[in-house]
Design a protein around this motif. Structure first.
Motif, short mmCIF file in Angstrom:
data_model
loop_
_atom_site.label_atom_id
_atom_site.label_comp_id
_atom_site.label_asym_id
_atom_site.label_seq_id
_atom_site.Cartn_x
_atom_site.Cartn_y
_atom_site.Cartn_z
N SER A 1 -9.39 5.10 -2.02
CA SER A 1 -8.45 5.73 -2.98
C SER A 1 -9.14 6.07 -4.30
O SER A 1 -8.67 6.91 -5.06
N ARG B 1 -8.39 -4.06 3.28
CA ARG B 1 -7.52 -3.52 2.22
C ARG B 1 -8.35 -3.08 1.03
O ARG B 1 -8.08 -2.06 0.41
N GLY C 1 0.83 -1.20 0.00
CA GLY C 1 0.00 0.00 0.00
C GLY C 1 0.86 1.24 0.00
O GLY C 1 2.07 1.17 0.19
N HIS C 2 0.20 2.39 -0.18
CA HIS C 2 0.94 3.66 -0.29
C HIS C 2 1.85 3.94 0.91
O HIS C 2 2.98 4.36 0.77
N ASP C 3 1.30 3.70 2.10
CA ASP C 3 2.06 4.06 3.31
C ASP C 3 2.70 2.84 3.96
O ASP C 3 3.07 2.90 5.13
N GLU C 4 2.78 1.78 3.21
CA GLU C 4 3.24 0.54 3.81
C GLU C 4 4.74 0.33 3.56
O GLU C 4 5.22 0.58 2.45
N THR C 5 5.43 -0.12 4.60
CA THR C 5 6.85 -0.42 4.43
C THR C 5 6.99 -1.92 4.20
O THR C 5 6.51 -2.72 5.00
N GLU D 1 -9.67 0.23 1.71
CA GLU D 1 -8.67 1.30 1.50
C GLU D 1 -8.57 1.63 0.00
O GLU D 1 -8.42 2.79 -0.39
N SER E 1 -4.34 4.95 -7.21
CA SER E 1 -5.46 5.89 -7.15
C SER E 1 -5.98 6.17 -8.54
O SER E 1 -5.22 6.21 -9.51
#
Lengths: 460, 339
Positions: B132, B125, A192-196, B128, B3
């Motif tokens: 987006s 998920r 995900g976007h903010d996932e490390t 989420e 997105s």
């Protein structure tokens, strides 16, 4: 056995006798290769072999696996049939001295090795699993006939991010009365976007929650294994198991690097494929496999130092993707003027070093998620491209597995990715377990690939 | 996860094909769920890709991603890992299409609490991803209200089973999956006295495959149940309304993940027991397995169904096109055998 050449089975026997007469010491599984024909492996009569004693050790070690499994059982060890994960669970299983792991999946080579005299494909047909399935359907038949490996004390199979053919066939195995412990391997998702992400062996990344999930699955397997076969695998045992597995992997990594970067191919494609396959479950003897592979590495290093090898420096450097069900096709590569400089046989995760700086079950979880088939085909393609660049491959063969649910689409992604980066020829071939009727067309395709690659070499 | 570009916000439809995707979860985010009926089986592998591969490619997957990716009203595509071909289809979409695509892992194993939690996490998920796209994360009471609405609709829909013909009911299910609307039944359907009841099982039925109902009718059959992947088998269980207020996500996940038997779950013994019950309850005299070419999971189990069911099984392989003469002949012979 000094002069380097690929020889027939008959010549192998003669060379072996000569080697013994010069004082060669054979391992306990050693002997003339032709004895395996008497055991039913008629298909090896059609192969060509590297003429060294260590290569013959490799073949003898491969072809005596069933005997080792039966000996292990006689010695009171429990046999664990690990299925599909190709390399992860055997590290854990071999960590316990009372357990031996093997892959019933390996039955997919039996029709080739036995030249279909085993009739496994015919039995699979009769069970309704016909030629539209991957050659691993031979495994289903092998469970029915009971002729090719001892019945395991326990079966453990990964599902989820695995191919449909295998999942469907394994389910049929269970439906025939062979209970299976199924464990979940999730698709290695994009972050995900903010996932490390956490880097896995081989360079791909996985989300932490997925690694935690697979770690829990490893814990569950250990628990069920203790209940089923009475062998408790501790973390300390796994740490040791990882260390031993890493020795095998390090040896294979050195072997591959030496072969891929040599000016002249020091070992034929076929023997390298067999050697790589040893990584997934050590051919049922974790200690001896290291002896076999170390011998092979030493041989290859000697040949490189002496500047000897197959073909010549002119041979085309080929990257090979996916294993072939008919081993003769690997011989064909050299016959067409190619040599192996890079491989991706669907189990690169079994070749990478397993991390040792983290808890052992997490290390195995990371390894399982590093499976090239667990993630996007783009991830696979990226690693292949990195290796093509690293080893200077001049051509690529994508060997489609007939009937396999993933190959047609993965092949498209991999091929397009390679073409977007490199100006090298890529060819797709499809190799059935016994490729007699396809030999001419396969040879034509390989020859054309080599020709194109040589043409491009001249233009560059 | 990608997105959606702002210029494409006007698109509304979120397309999916798997029965494991909860329509109410998408709707609760303010987006339009659409379990698309695949109508086109374009032979090209992917409309915008410079490739054309037919061998080994499932016609349903090919048709679905071609149709979804060429529909200008599609805002996003959701695929699941229940099938290897769809999993690889997601690779193709991400390579050749600008439409955001979400690949959801649906666990194949189902016997542990861990995989239930994994499915729940995958739904989160998905949420989420929907945010987006411009969706709004629903409050628990909003989600519960949406779930109640869908639950009532499914109840209304199921009440029509047996009241309308097998084909009409299948089309009502397809309409509900695509639009969320339930159409009222008209006159009550009464199968002819001499009609032989049969049951369907297998892959999703779309487009021309609804003609199969007519072909069977032509040869004297009535379809008593439709356990294909677009039939009543894959409707989620009714929600536990007592828990809905406090933990709607858990109720949603439980209903969608574990309530219907599936050929791809491991182990898959539930579907065999479920089928035996249906055969007995509906007094069917034959079962028809309808599967796509290259669909390993259904194909591999054909023989096991044949051996485990108390009635004959007809195994029909379809390639996404019209019902051919060969298939018609086989159906005719099968029905003659049942008389």
């Amino acid at each position: 056995m000094d002069r380097l050449q690929q020889i027939t089975l008959e010549e192998c026997d003669a060379a072996y006798g000569q080697w013994l007469s010069y004082g060669g010491q054979a391992p306990r599984y050693g002997g003339r290769l032709s004895r395996h024909v008497k055991d039913g492996n008629k298909g090896i009569e059609r192969l060509k072999f590297d003429n060294s004693a260590v290569a013959m050790n490799l073949w003898n070690f491969l072809l005596t696996e069933e005997e080792r499994l039966r000996e292990a059982r006689s010695a009171g060890k429990k046999l664990i049939g690990t299925m599909k994960d190709l390399g992860t669970l055997p590290v854990m299983v071999y960590a316990h001295p009372g357990l031996v792991a093997f892959y019933p999946d390996g039955a997919w080579w039996i029709p080739c090795l036995m030249d279909e005299n085993d009739r496994l494909l015919e039995v699979a047909d009769q069970l309704g699993v016909d030629g539209t399935f991957c050659p691993v359907r031979a495994m289903l038949a092998a469970f029915v006939t009971g002729d090719h490996f001892p019945a395991p004390d326990m079966l453990i199979c990964s599902v989820g991010a695995t191919c449909d053919d295998f999942s469907a066939i394994a389910q049929r195995v269970e439906g025939l009365g062979n209970p299976i412990l199924w464990w979940e391997l999730p698709h290695r998702r994009a972050l995900g976007h903010d996932e490390t992400g956490i880097e896995l062996p081989g360079g791909a990344c996985a989300a932490k929650d997925q690694i935690d999930f697979v770690k829990d699955e490893m814990t569950r397997i250990i628990r069920v294994m203790a209940d089923t076969v009475g062998a408790s695998v501790t973390d300390d045992m796994i740490v040791h198991g990882i260390s031993e597995a890493n020795k095998v992997r390090a040896c294979l990594a050195e072997l591959r690097l030496t072969i891929f970067t040599a000016d002249i191919a020091p070992l034929p494609a076929l023997e390298l494929l067999v050697a790589e396959m040893m990584a997934i479950h050590f051919c049922s003897d974790r200690d001896e496999v290291l002896v076999v592979l170390s011998g092979l590495l030493e041989l290859v290093q000697q040949r490189v130092a002496a500047g000897v090898g197959y073909l010549g420096p002119d041979s085309v450097r080929v990257f090979w993707i996916n294993p072939v069900a008919d081993l003769r096709v690997m011989n064909m590569l050299e016959e067409c003027g190619g040599r192996i400089c890079g491989t991706e046989y669907l189990f690169t995760h079994a070749l990478d070093q397993i991390p040792t700086h983290i808890p052992p079950r997490e290390a195995l979880a990371r390894m399982a998620l590093a499976d090239p088939m667990a993630g996007a085909a783009q991830d696979r393609a990226r690693r292949i491209c990195a290796d093509i660049k690293r080893f200077g491959s001049e051509a690529v063969i994508i060997s489609r597995i007939p009937g396999a649910s993933h190959c047609a689409l993965e092949g498209v992604v991999i091929k397009e990715t390679i073409r977007s980066i490199f100006d090298i020829p890529v060819v797709e071939i499809e190799v059935p377990p016994v490729s007699d009727t396809f030999q001419a067309s396969l040879r034509t395709r390989l020859s054309a690939l080599i020709e194109i690659a040589k043409g491009q070499r001249k233009r560059k | 996860m990608t997105s959606a570009p702002s210029t494409e916000r006007s698109r509304k439809k979120v397309i999916y094909s798997s029965p494991y995707i909860p329509a109410e979860w998408i709707a609760a985010h303010g987006l339009e769920p659409n379990r698309m009926a695949c109508l086109s089986y374009d032979r090209s592998l992917f409309v915008s890709a410079p490739v054309n591969v037919e061998a080994g490619v499932c016609p349903y997957m090919r048709g679905f991603i071609n149709q979804a990716s060429s529909d200008t009203r599609v805002q996003a595509i959701i695929l699941t890992t229940t099938c290897d071909q769809m999993r690889r289809g997601a690779d193709l979409i991400s390579l050749y299409s600008h439409i955001p695509c979400f690949l959801m892992h649906v666990p194949a194993s189902w016997e542990t609490s861990g995989v239930n939690r994994l499915f729940l996490r995958e739904l989160e998920r998905l949420g989420e991803f929907l945010v987006s796209l411009g969706g709004v994360k629903p409050q628990p009471d909003e989600l519960a209200a949406t779930m109640r609405t869908y639950d009532e609709k499914r109840k209304k829909l199921m009440a029509q089973q047996g009241m309308v013909s097998g084909k009409d009911f299948a089309q009502k299910l397809a309409c509900f999956a695509e639009t969320g609307n339930v159409t009222d039944g008209r006159e009550q359907y009464v199968p002819g006295e001499k009609c032989i009841p049969v049951g369907f099982i297998g892959s999703p039925l779309t487009g021309n495959h609804f003609d199969l109902f007519d072909v069977f009718s032509e040869y004297g059959a009535s379809v008593a149940f439709n356990a294909t992947e677009t039939g009543e088998r894959v409707l989620p269980a009714r929600f536990d309304l007592r828990r809905l207020k406090d933990e709607p996500m858990h109720v949603l996940a439980e209903s969608y993940f574990s309530s219907f038997p599936d050929i791809g779950e491991r182990p898959n013994n539930r579907i065999f027991m479920w089928m035996k019950d249906r055969v007995r309850d509906h007094h069917v005299r034959g079962v028809v397995l309808i599967r796509y070419m290259w669909c390993d999971k259904w194909h591999a189990e054909a023989q096991r169904f044949r051996e485990s069911l108390s009635v004959p099984l007809l195994d029909i392989e379809i390639d996404g096109e019209q019902i051919g003469e060969r298939t018609r002949n086989r159906i005719q012979a099968f029905m003659e055998g049942l008389r």
